[in-house]
Design an enzyme around this catalytic site. Sequence first.
Site, PDB file in Angstrom:
ATOM      1  N   ALA A   1    -110.244  26.584  -1.446  1.00 50.90           N
ATOM      2  CA  ALA A   1    -109.313  25.453  -1.449  1.00 50.90           C
ATOM      3  C   ALA A   1    -109.686  24.495  -2.577  1.00 50.90           C
ATOM      4  O   ALA A   1    -110.860  24.169  -2.754  1.00 50.90           O
ATOM      5  CB  ALA A   1    -109.373  24.734  -0.106  1.00 50.90           C
ATOM      6  N   HIS A   2    -108.701  24.071  -3.353  1.00 46.62           N
ATOM      7  CA  HIS A   2    -108.974  23.131  -4.446  1.00 46.62           C
ATOM      8  C   HIS A   2    -107.670  22.539  -4.950  1.00 46.62           C
ATOM      9  O   HIS A   2    -106.592  23.051  -4.681  1.00 46.62           O
ATOM     10  CB  HIS A   2    -109.720  23.817  -5.588  1.00 46.62           C
TER      11      HIS A   2
END
Lengths: 90, 158
Positions: B74-75
């Site tokens: 996740a980013h």
Amino acid sequence: MKIVAVCGMGIGTSVLLKMNTEKVLRSLGVDADVEAADIGVARGMARDAQIVLTSEEFVPEIGEIDAEVIVINNFFDLDEITEKLKIALD
Amino acid sequence: MPEAAETSNALDAALSESSISVAASAPDWRGAVTLAGDALVAGGVTTAAYTAEMIAAIDELGPYVVIAPGLALAHSRPSPAVLRAGLSWISLTEPVPFGHPSNDPVSLVIGLAAPDHDGHLEVMSALAGVLSDDAALARLKAASSPADLKTLLSQLSA
């Protein structure tokens, strides 16, 4: 030869894909320039590239380009990257 | 070997114990990404705004962050909500679907934040090295505490 690794933001998945692709190219003895790109600049960067590596989600957005677009499912699977690159390089 | 030591240090500096949660549970992908965001905040890596940015990225671009079977990175992009380059680590007892065609469901969410496009490359390289090894990944997913995970990571990347 130029290869572009494409993801959404250009900091995470495409960077991992670039690193693993470079590993594979070294083991295949192929000399190529691999660049990471986010989807916003991908089309422009792919203009003079031979191969684009990306995830399935981005294929429609990349659209019709001259470079061969290869979908990678597991970005950590060097065998998958090797197999798909070999086919594209033949 | 100096190179291995640097790699190990890069991961060690990027992932603090306060950014690790093992045997966590989340109702869905939003909940899982929220845990990863909260863990980045707890480690002083980002402000809470980054959590919303990570969720918005998936809403906008789809579940492409699920880059390997069971694993989501996740980013979002570099933003004022990023205080420094860093990681968080959430291993889930019950995997959750992200809507990815081949890599669902997800049992490990790694949160990533970077202030620019280059400053975190060493961390990414270290992470790639550890995560492309199936046996190593299985051991990491089974870590019983944040301290246990940190110890394993430094052994595996050394």
